[in-house]
Design a protein around this motif. Structure first.
Motif, PDB file in Angstrom:
ATOM      1  N   THR A  93       0.862  -1.169   0.000  1.00  0.00           N
ATOM      2  CA  THR A  93       0.000   0.000   0.000  1.00  0.00           C
ATOM      3  C   THR A  93       0.898   1.218   0.000  1.00  0.00           C
ATOM      4  OG1 THR A  93      -1.756   1.122   1.182  1.00  0.00           O
ATOM      5  CG2 THR A  93      -0.168  -0.020   2.519  1.00  0.00           C
ATOM      6  N   GLY A 213     -15.699  -0.743  -0.134  1.00  0.00           N
ATOM      7  CA  GLY A 213     -14.886  -0.352   1.017  1.00  0.00           C
ATOM      8  C   GLY A 213     -13.547   0.190   0.583  1.00  0.00           C
ATOM      9  N   ALA A 214     -12.582   0.152   1.481  1.00  0.00           N
ATOM     10  CA  ALA A 214     -11.220   0.661   1.301  1.00  0.00           C
ATOM     11  C   ALA A 214     -11.110   2.159   1.523  1.00  0.00           C
ATOM     12  CB  ALA A 214     -10.615   0.285  -0.061  1.00  0.00           C
ATOM     13  N   TRP A 217     -17.016   6.174   3.735  1.00  0.00           N
ATOM     14  CA  TRP A 217     -18.197   6.630   2.996  1.00  0.00           C
ATOM     15  C   TRP A 217     -19.353   6.772   3.961  1.00  0.00           C
ATOM     16  CZ3 TRP A 217     -21.670   2.475   0.530  1.00  0.00           C
ATOM     17  CH2 TRP A 217     -21.350   1.195   0.979  1.00  0.00           C
ATOM     18  N   ILE A 236     -17.225  -3.029   3.557  1.00  0.00           N
ATOM     19  CA  ILE A 236     -16.178  -4.015   3.863  1.00  0.00           C
ATOM     20  C   ILE A 236     -14.938  -3.240   4.291  1.00  0.00           C
ATOM     21  CG2 ILE A 236     -15.393  -4.182   1.443  1.00  0.00           C
ATOM     22  CD1 ILE A 236     -14.867  -7.203   2.004  1.00  0.00           C
ATOM     23  N   TYR A 237     -14.227  -3.770   5.281  1.00  0.00           N
ATOM     24  CA  TYR A 237     -13.095  -3.048   5.865  1.00  0.00           C
ATOM     25  C   TYR A 237     -11.857  -3.942   5.902  1.00  0.00           C
ATOM     26  CZ  TYR A 237     -10.184  -1.132   9.656  1.00  0.00           C
ATOM     27  OH  TYR A 237      -9.133  -0.646  10.406  1.00  0.00           O
ATOM     28  N   GLY A 238     -10.731  -3.326   5.754  1.00  0.00           N
ATOM     29  CA  GLY A 238      -9.488  -4.070   5.926  1.00  0.00           C
ATOM     30  C   GLY A 238      -8.302  -3.168   5.715  1.00  0.00           C
ATOM     31  N   LEU A 239      -7.144  -3.702   5.970  1.00  0.00           N
ATOM     32  CA  LEU A 239      -5.925  -2.945   5.702  1.00  0.00           C
ATOM     33  C   LEU A 239      -4.830  -3.916   5.318  1.00  0.00           C
ATOM     34  CD1 LEU A 239      -4.581  -1.586   9.113  1.00  0.00           C
ATOM     35  CD2 LEU A 239      -6.631  -2.921   8.929  1.00  0.00           C
ATOM     36  N   THR A 240      -3.920  -3.421   4.516  1.00  0.00           N
ATOM     37  CA  THR A 240      -2.860  -4.270   3.980  1.00  0.00           C
ATOM     38  C   THR A 240      -2.080  -4.950   5.097  1.00  0.00           C
ATOM     39  OG1 THR A 240      -2.722  -2.670   2.209  1.00  0.00           O
ATOM     40  CG2 THR A 240      -0.929  -4.251   2.354  1.00  0.00           C
ATOM     41  N   GLY A 244      -5.836  -7.309   4.027  1.00  0.00           N
ATOM     42  CA  GLY A 244      -6.494  -6.515   2.998  1.00  0.00           C
ATOM     43  C   GLY A 244      -7.973  -6.504   3.333  1.00  0.00           C
ATOM     44  N   PRO A 245      -8.858  -6.282   2.344  1.00  0.00           N
ATOM     45  CA  PRO A 245     -10.283  -6.228   2.661  1.00  0.00           C
ATOM     46  C   PRO A 245     -10.755  -7.563   3.230  1.00  0.00           C
ATOM     47  CG  PRO A 245      -9.940  -6.452   0.298  1.00  0.00           C
ATOM     48  CD  PRO A 245      -8.600  -6.180   0.911  1.00  0.00           C
ATOM     49  N   MET A 257     -19.933  -3.686  10.891  1.00  0.00           N
ATOM     50  CA  MET A 257     -19.289  -4.802  10.189  1.00  0.00           C
ATOM     51  C   MET A 257     -18.830  -5.871  11.171  1.00  0.00           C
ATOM     52  SD  MET A 257     -17.070  -2.595   7.463  1.00  0.00           S
ATOM     53  CE  MET A 257     -16.837  -1.110   8.437  1.00  0.00           C
ATOM     54  N   ASP A 304      -7.290   3.946  13.137  1.00  0.00           N
ATOM     55  CA  ASP A 304      -8.708   4.209  12.869  1.00  0.00           C
ATOM     56  C   ASP A 304      -9.449   4.344  14.197  1.00  0.00           C
ATOM     57  OD1 ASP A 304      -8.708   4.101  10.032  1.00  0.00           O
ATOM     58  OD2 ASP A 304      -8.553   1.922  10.117  1.00  0.00           O
ATOM     59  N   PRO A 325     -15.462   3.182  10.603  1.00  0.00           N
ATOM     60  CA  PRO A 325     -14.432   4.022  11.219  1.00  0.00           C
ATOM     61  C   PRO A 325     -14.889   5.489  11.257  1.00  0.00           C
ATOM     62  CG  PRO A 325     -13.459   2.518   9.641  1.00  0.00           C
ATOM     63  CD  PRO A 325     -14.942   2.387   9.493  1.00  0.00           C
ATOM     64  N   ARG A 328      -9.476   9.296  12.047  1.00  0.00           N
ATOM     65  CA  ARG A 328      -8.163   8.716  12.305  1.00  0.00           C
ATOM     66  C   ARG A 328      -7.433   9.499  13.370  1.00  0.00           C
ATOM     67  NH1 ARG A 328      -5.985   4.899   9.210  1.00  0.00           N
ATOM     68  NH2 ARG A 328      -3.945   5.809   9.574  1.00  0.00           N
ATOM     69  N   MET A 332      -3.654  11.180   8.144  1.00  0.00           N
ATOM     70  CA  MET A 332      -3.693  10.537   6.827  1.00  0.00           C
ATOM     71  C   MET A 332      -5.008  10.835   6.112  1.00  0.00           C
ATOM     72  SD  MET A 332      -3.282   6.507   5.844  1.00  0.00           S
ATOM     73  CE  MET A 332      -4.999   6.000   5.797  1.00  0.00           C
TER      74      MET A 332
HETATM   75  P1  ADP Z   1      -6.509  -1.315   1.615  1.00  0.00           P
HETATM   76  O1  ADP Z   1      -5.416  -1.634   0.670  1.00  0.00           O
HETATM   77  O2  ADP Z   1      -7.283  -2.490   2.120  1.00  0.00           O
HETATM   78  O3  ADP Z   1      -7.376  -0.146   1.273  1.00  0.00           O
HETATM   79  P2  ADP Z   1      -4.788   0.332   3.119  1.00  0.00           P
HETATM   80  O4  ADP Z   1      -3.795  -0.284   4.029  1.00  0.00           O
HETATM   81  O5  ADP Z   1      -4.356   1.062   1.907  1.00  0.00           O
HETATM   82  O6  ADP Z   1      -5.749  -0.870   2.849  1.00  0.00           O
HETATM   83  O7  ADP Z   1      -5.743   1.306   3.893  1.00  0.00           O
HETATM   84  C1  ADP Z   1      -6.373   0.874   5.055  1.00  0.00           C
HETATM   85  C2  ADP Z   1      -7.169   2.009   5.628  1.00  0.00           C
HETATM   86  O8  ADP Z   1      -8.258   2.315   4.756  1.00  0.00           O
HETATM   87  C3  ADP Z   1      -7.836   1.638   6.931  1.00  0.00           C
HETATM   88  O9  ADP Z   1      -6.954   1.757   8.020  1.00  0.00           O
HETATM   89  C4  ADP Z   1      -8.980   2.625   6.968  1.00  0.00           C
HETATM   90  O10 ADP Z   1      -8.549   3.891   7.422  1.00  0.00           O
HETATM   91  C5  ADP Z   1      -9.373   2.747   5.509  1.00  0.00           C
HETATM   92  N1  ADP Z   1     -10.532   1.885   5.207  1.00  0.00           N
HETATM   93  C6  ADP Z   1     -10.524   0.650   4.670  1.00  0.00           C
HETATM   94  N2  ADP Z   1     -11.793   0.179   4.528  1.00  0.00           N
HETATM   95  C7  ADP Z   1     -12.617   1.142   5.007  1.00  0.00           C
HETATM   96  C8  ADP Z   1     -14.040   1.255   5.154  1.00  0.00           C
HETATM   97  N3  ADP Z   1     -14.873   0.306   4.767  1.00  0.00           N
HETATM   98  N4  ADP Z   1     -14.522   2.401   5.703  1.00  0.00           N
HETATM   99  C9  ADP Z   1     -13.697   3.381   6.108  1.00  0.00           C
HETATM  100  N5  ADP Z   1     -12.352   3.336   5.993  1.00  0.00           N
HETATM  101  C10 ADP Z   1     -11.806   2.233   5.453  1.00  0.00           C
END
Ligand code: ADP
Ligand code: ZN
Length: 435
Positions: A93, A213-214, A217, A236-240, A244-245, A257, A304, A325, A328, A332
């Motif tokens: 990422t 997600g990602a 919103w 859907i939520y996640g982070l690398t 990931g998601p 979620m 988050d 979330p 932050r 970021m």
């Molecule tokens: P990805 O590659 O999965 O987007 P990143 O590591 O680039 O992951 O970014 C992760 C960050 O993106 C999370 O810590 C959060 O701040 C934000 N994020 C991911 N999914 C959501 C979501 N569904 N709603 C709000 N923020 C999100």
């Protein structure tokens, strides 16, 4: 709505059983990390903790935290817990101030990640009868590969479109009767608008659900997307850093979620003191990977701000739920899905011979993020020749693109025209109202 579960036993497990499973996994995981990751072993030693102190999930709070700064210090291999020969994939990422986050996966890690995404797709009503259009980016970004893998596991006919080329997205969607769309919410909204411009009404669009997600919103955005595409839209939520998601996914109730807590244990802490807060409190979300092999982060601080809840869910899942979330703890920004820190802009300005007098303006116009950077020229840089200014702006924009991966519109302004503040400088004007 009848519920589809991908792994019913886990998704509806009693709380006691889940804690038992989590405890067993944690004890093993801590040993694995202690033995294979000197970086984390040092942190444990500094805190005076050994694997013997971790007997159950109740002991988790004794372990040290990891943060983005640790990822930076340990880049690229310092947190790797398996030989590279056992790893089959990296994802990345546009992470911290200047340096990427690189995450490693064994085949088992990919499997569990794809399981998590499969749970999300089935919670959105997906089955092997569905045609799943994955319009997240493919490549280093986790969105495309994650949902692609989940879609295969569910047995959907998968359209690996990647993002962009909206005309083609629409053609495949209509010709091949896509029923599930996976992409960022802003791209979903954009596709919705484009379909409308092309004269399609929601009932002519074959989609029934979307998994978006990602990026942050709002509920309004959800309602807008649902109306324009004639679908139900799931978060859907996640982070690398965690995979990931799919770390957490929404169900039919759409009130937060479900966290895949058999793989990722969630805590909420006070971001200032590090103290674990009781359920229902607002604070920083922290994840522990309970069974990832290659890149098993323990107590990773996501930055988050979030709330967790164990209220009974009408979908039958017992997995703990996280709210959307709510912001932050750092500065970021997520612009067009890419993580941007103001400090990165500052670094570019200093490298290019500018003073760090700048302002970032972000907005969302027709569901697309706009990204402008206003930069002051110093008195000796100042010129009023338009052609010179254009050349300087272009070169600065290129340098920023190289650092960030996305293109800002750079505007050079005359010396002393960016308002000085008496306290903390206002570097960012975010007009998107995402929270
Ligand atoms: P990805 O590659 O999965 O987007 P990143 O590591 O680039 O992951 O970014 C992760 C960050 O993106 C999370 O810590 C959060 O701040 C934000 N994020 C991911 N999914 C959501 C979501 N569904 N709603 C709000 N923020 C999100
Ligand atoms: Zn539910």
């Amino acid at each position: 709505m009848a519920q589809n579960y991908y792994q019913k036993e886990i998704e509806t497990m009693s709380r006691e059983e889940m804690r038992k499973l989590q405890s067993e996994k944690l004890v093993k995981q801590v040993k694995h990390v202690y033995e294979n990751v000197p970086y984390y072993r040092n942190l444990m030693e500094e805190k005076g903790v050994t694997p013997a102190d971790i007997q159950s999930i109740d002991d988790l709070h004794k372990l040290p935290f990891l943060s983005k700064a640790d990822l930076r210090d340990a880049y690229p291999y310092g947190l790797l817990a398996k030989p590279l020969a056992d790893c089959v994939r990296i994802q990345s990422t546009s992470g911290t101030t200047g340096r990427r986050v690189v995450a490693f996966y064994t085949q088992n890690d990919i499997n569990l990640w794809e399981d998590c995404c499969a749970r999300a797709i089935m919670a959105a009503g997906g089955t092997n009868e569905d045609v799943c259009q994955v319009a997240y980016g493919y490549g280093l970004f986790t969105g495309g590969p994650g949902l692609n893998g989940g879609s295969h596991k569910v047995g959907c006919l998968t359209l690996p479109m990647s993002s962009g080329n909206t005309e083609r997205q629409i053609q495949f969607m209509m010709d091949l009767n896509a029923t599930i769309l996976c992409c960022t919410p802003s791209y979903a909204a954009y596709i919705g608008e484009t379909l409308k411009e092309q004269g399609y009404t929601p009932d002519q669009i074959p989609l029934k659900a979307g998994i978006f997600g990602a990026e942050p919103w709002t509920e309004e955005m959800r309602r807008g997307i649902e109306a324009s595409l004639g679908i139900k839209a799931y978060d859907i939520y996640g982070l690398t850093e965690t995979t990931g998601p799919g770390v957490a996914f929404e169900c039919s109730e759409q009130t937060g979620m479900h966290v895949n807590e058999d793989h990722f244990f969630a805590e909420i802490i006070d971001p200032d003191t590090g103290e674990v807060l009781p359920e229902g409190s607002k604070g920083e979300l922290v994840f522990t990977s309970l069974d990832k092999e290659a890149f098993p982060l323990l107590r990773y601080r996501t930055r988050d701000i979030c709330v967790l809840s164990r209220e009974k869910c009408s979908c039958g899942r017992t997995l703990i739920k996280m709210a959307k979330p709510m912001g932050r703890t750092d500065d970021m920004l997520i612009i067009r899905g890419v993580n941007v820190f103001p400090s990165q802009i500052e670094t570019v300005l200093l490298n290019e011979g500018y003073q760090p007098n700048y302002q970032i303006v972000v907005d969302r116009v027709r569901n697309n993020d706009t990204f402008e950077v206003n930069v002051e020229m110093s008195p000796d840089q100042f010129t009023d020749k338009v052609s010179e200014i254009l050349t300087m702006e272009k070169s600065l924009a290129n340098a920023m693109k190289a650092m960030l991966g996305i293109n800002p519109a750079v505007h050079l302004v005359a010396p002393k025209t960016i308002a000085r503040s008496e306290g903390k400088a206002v570097r960012v004007i975010d007009k998107r109202k995402l929270i």
